[in-house]
Motif scaffolding. Structure first.
Motif, PDB file in Angstrom:
ATOM      1  N   TRP A  78       0.828  -1.239   0.135  1.00 42.92           N
ATOM      2  CA  TRP A  78       0.117  -0.109  -0.013  1.00 42.92           C
ATOM      3  C   TRP A  78       0.778   1.270  -0.120  1.00 42.92           C
ATOM      4  O   TRP A  78       0.491   2.325  -0.718  1.00 42.92           O
ATOM      5  N   ILE A 136      -2.528   4.318   6.479  1.00 40.97           N
ATOM      6  CA  ILE A 136      -2.012   2.858   6.274  1.00 40.97           C
ATOM      7  C   ILE A 136      -1.145   2.663   7.490  1.00 40.97           C
ATOM      8  O   ILE A 136      -1.080   1.347   7.802  1.00 40.97           O
ATOM      9  N   PHE A 170      -8.680   3.718   0.502  1.00 39.45           N
ATOM     10  CA  PHE A 170      -7.583   2.649   0.035  1.00 39.45           C
ATOM     11  C   PHE A 170      -7.850   1.147   0.394  1.00 39.45           C
ATOM     12  O   PHE A 170      -7.721   0.441  -0.489  1.00 39.45           O
ATOM     13  N   THR A 171      -8.394   0.986   1.427  1.00 36.85           N
ATOM     14  CA  THR A 171      -9.048  -0.594   1.733  1.00 36.85           C
ATOM     15  C   THR A 171     -10.214  -0.925   0.727  1.00 36.85           C
ATOM     16  O   THR A 171     -10.260  -1.750   0.068  1.00 36.85           O
TER      17      THR A 171
END
Length: 357
Positions: free
Chosen positions: A110, A124, A145-146
């Motif tokens: 990530w 993150i 982002f997930t």
């Protein structure tokens, strides 16, 4: 520039970054793909992020299997290939053992994807230091982002990304299974309705209508809401300002409120549908008939008989000009008008009340 690129099929939406107020309304009127004007780069980035999220949502492959006698091996063979591949991946992932190193490997990946994005890098790092399996739903719904990576991986079936995020998919799956079991094992189990704004092709929508009571399969996790208006807002923002499907959406919402006996709300949405159709269609177009008939029925329920009659008459005038007498919509519109006239006649006979001609 806009006139040169506007008709490109690849162009879905135009965002304008400008401090000028000149020609703003003209652009919206002439070019429906122009979504909005922004004065700050941060706000336009957020708008694009939300648009990408909606696109991710609408590109989830869906398979439809009808109910009853229509279900057969032939139907099962027509399931979207991505659904079957996802089932295979699911079995493999659920049988795989994960450990703390799996989290570290995902965090490292990530970080390589968000170089220079300090906000996401902080998120993150927080994920790497505080993630627990019982927080998987929270992380899925909380951070871009997930959500983005998981849905992209399941949509594209990129094996290397699925493997990297495999522990998170398993945790999310198991937590949902656990919550479902808790809900339906409770003595006070109550069913509730959730809503989702989902873009569908016309072909998929027709399949959806025919699949009532059957099976609808997705190869991803679906975000939903108990708030109907949130789902409606998502659909409205996905459609252009003058998109004909938006008129259909308003009409369907109006009919729904009519069935719920919330006539004022029903009237508001059906009139929105009529106004939009009047802006985009000729005044004798048969599509307008549904709007006029729906509005006439709402006014009838509200006991505003003269207004109900005027809308029913307008609908019948259109079908007389645009449809043959043996067309189903001609007969339905004629029956609607006769029914309203009959009700008014009965009321006049019983009460002596007269209505405008």
């Amino acid at each position: 520039m806009i006139p040169r690129i506007y008709d490109m099929d690849q162009l879905d939406t135009i965002y304008i970054l400008s401090d000028s107020e000149s020609q703003q309304e003209q652009l919206f009127t002439e070019y429906p793909k122009v979504k909005s004007k922004y004065t700050e780069i941060a706000s336009i980035c957020e708008a694009i992020r939300q648009a990408v999220k909606r696109c991710d949502q609408n590109f989830i492959p869906i398979s439809f299997i009808p109910a009853g006698d229509e279900t057969s091996n032939a139907n099962l063979d027509q399931l979207h290939s991505s659904f079957m591949y996802t089932q295979i991946f699911k079995e493999i992932l659920l049988d795989t053992e994960y450990n703390q190193q799996s989290i570290k490997d995902l965090v490292l990946y990530w970080r390589s994807q968000y170089v220079g994005n300090s906000e996401q890098l902080n998120n993150i790092d927080e994920f790497g230091s505080s993630y627990r399996s019982d927080l998987s739903i929270s992380w899925y719904t909380r951070h871009w982002f997930t959500y983005s990576m998981l849905n992209r991986a399941l949509r594209t079936l990129e094996a290397d990304i699925i493997i990297k995020i495999g522990f998170f998919i398993c945790d999310l799956h198991r937590q949902l299974v656990e919550l479902h079991a808790q809900q339906f094992n409770s003595d006070n189990t109550t069913l509730f309705t959730v809503y989702r704004g989902q873009g569908l092709s016309k072909a998929d929508f027709e399949k959806l209508v025919k699949t009532k009571g059957g099976l609808i399969s997705f190869n991803s996790f679906l975000s939903t809401s108990k708030n109907r208006q949130e789902a409606i807002h998502i659909v409205k923002t996905c459609l252009k300002r003058d998109h004909p499907d938006l008129a259909d959406l308003y009409d369907n919402i109006g009919v729904m409120y009519h069935d719920m006996k919330e006539y004022k709300k029903a009237l508001r949405f059906c009139k929105k549908s009529l106004r939009l159709r009047q802006q985009t269609l000729p005044e004798t177009h048969p599509t307008l008939v549904n709007s006029y008939n729906n509005i006439s029925q709402i006014y009838l329920q509200m006991e505003e008989y003269s207004t109900a009659l005027s809308y029913a008459k307008r609908a019948f005038q259109i079908v007389q000009k645009s449809l043959s007498s043996n067309h189903p919509n001609f007969q339905a519109t004629q029956d609607n008008l006769i029914g309203i006239i009959g009700i008014i006649g009965i009321i006049r006979m019983i009460t002596g009340i007269t209505f405008d001609k």
